[in-house]
Design a protein around this motif. Sequence first.
Motif, PDB file in Angstrom:
ATOM      1  N   ALA A   1       3.518   7.748 -15.041  1.00 53.03           N
ATOM      2  CA  ALA A   1       2.979   6.565 -15.728  1.00 53.03           C
ATOM      3  C   ALA A   1       1.534   6.789 -16.163  1.00 53.03           C
ATOM      4  O   ALA A   1       1.156   6.466 -17.302  1.00 53.03           O
ATOM      5  N   LEU A   2       0.718   7.355 -15.280  1.00 47.87           N
ATOM      6  CA  LEU A   2      -0.691   7.582 -15.632  1.00 47.87           C
ATOM      7  C   LEU A   2      -0.819   8.551 -16.796  1.00 47.87           C
ATOM      8  O   LEU A   2      -1.702   8.393 -17.660  1.00 47.87           O
ATOM      9  N   ASN A   3       0.053   9.547 -16.852  1.00 46.99           N
ATOM     10  CA  ASN A   3       0.005  10.481 -17.964  1.00 46.99           C
ATOM     11  C   ASN A   3       0.292   9.768 -19.287  1.00 46.99           C
ATOM     12  O   ASN A   3      -0.317  10.060 -20.323  1.00 46.99           O
ATOM     13  N   THR A   4       1.204   8.811 -19.222  1.00 45.45           N
ATOM     14  CA  THR A   4       1.512   8.010 -20.418  1.00 45.45           C
ATOM     15  C   THR A   4       0.342   7.093 -20.768  1.00 45.45           C
ATOM     16  O   THR A   4      -0.026   6.951 -21.943  1.00 45.45           O
ATOM     17  N   LEU A   5      -0.258   6.476 -19.755  1.00 43.16           N
ATOM     18  CA  LEU A   5      -1.399   5.586 -19.988  1.00 43.16           C
ATOM     19  C   LEU A   5      -2.569   6.338 -20.620  1.00 43.16           C
ATOM     20  O   LEU A   5      -3.275   5.800 -21.483  1.00 43.16           O
ATOM     21  N   LEU A   6      -2.784   7.579 -20.193  1.00 45.51           N
ATOM     22  CA  LEU A   6      -3.884   8.371 -20.759  1.00 45.51           C
ATOM     23  C   LEU A   6      -3.646   8.662 -22.241  1.00 45.51           C
ATOM     24  O   LEU A   6      -4.590   8.936 -22.978  1.00 45.51           O
ATOM     25  N   GLY A   7      -2.396   8.618 -22.660  1.00 44.88           N
ATOM     26  CA  GLY A   7      -2.074   8.794 -24.078  1.00 44.88           C
ATOM     27  C   GLY A   7      -2.104   7.486 -24.845  1.00 44.88           C
ATOM     28  O   GLY A   7      -1.587   7.407 -25.952  1.00 44.88           O
TER      29      GLY A   7
ATOM     30  N   PHE B   1     -11.642   9.996 -25.608  1.00 46.77           N
ATOM     31  CA  PHE B   1     -10.409  10.519 -26.212  1.00 46.77           C
ATOM     32  C   PHE B   1     -10.197  11.971 -25.802  1.00 46.77           C
ATOM     33  O   PHE B   1      -9.090  12.363 -25.408  1.00 46.77           O
ATOM     34  N   MET B   2     -11.266  12.768 -25.870  1.00 46.15           N
ATOM     35  CA  MET B   2     -11.151  14.186 -25.522  1.00 46.15           C
ATOM     36  C   MET B   2     -10.881  14.352 -24.027  1.00 46.15           C
ATOM     37  O   MET B   2     -10.133  15.240 -23.619  1.00 46.15           O
TER      38      MET B   2
END
Length: 269
Positions: free
Chosen positions: A75-81, A28-29
């Motif tokens: 998209a990857l930035n959204t997936l990481l969230g 998560f971190m």
Amino acid sequence: MSPDNTRVEAMDASATANVIYLKERSFFMLKKDLILRNPLRLLGNEQETILSPGGFGAILARAGVGKTSLMVQLALNTLLGNRNVLHISMNDPVKKVSLWYEEVFRHIADKYQLAQIDQLWEGILPHRFIMTFKVEVFSVPKLEERLTDLTEQGIFFPNMIIIDGLPFTESAREMLQELKQLALKHALHVWFSVRTHRHETVDTDPDGVPSAFQNVADLFEVLIGLKPEGEEIHVRVLKGGSADRDPRGLQLDPATMLIMDIADKAAAV
């Protein structure tokens, strides 16, 4: 079983639970840190809210300049969230789109010297779904039909849609209006790639929007242009974005096509 053995097993179970908790907390971190360090934050905010539900965003550039790479990074930035992304490709098969994601993710992992890359990759994959259409048969009713198939069976509920390769013809406005209603209905936002051409002028519009796109530009909340200048590819916000941040220092790294803040690059020299 003796009382001592029971206590030992209980302690083992507790230790295992703590390890799992620490592992989940570590991921998560790590994800949160990647989001905060991502230069994309200069286009929106730390919570990846460049667009609100129902919002449209577009990446405009000529062929081969980096539209798909930047879309995949969004998209990857959204997936990481831990939010779900439906990627719709009009040109490429699922396997090729998957390779795009993996390649961009590996570049990000190298850039930030990430450990546990495989675990992190496996962790975000369930949040992505790739769908393909042939351009000539794509329509909003067909998309809604396939989206309903996914949601009614509890298979996938997108928070964000990427549409790569959709041609913006003179008849696109009606289709985009229908799609905006669909996005509002499902409380999701949509990013498009828009191919521009060298002969198109941007001088006739005060926001620098190419003439061929101007008849639908009012339907979009955010427009981002990629402009090659020599060896550099500049990222220009043509419309929308965060009002209190200055994105003029953003470029695409020509070697990896990752977005970078040139202020960070200068500080690292």
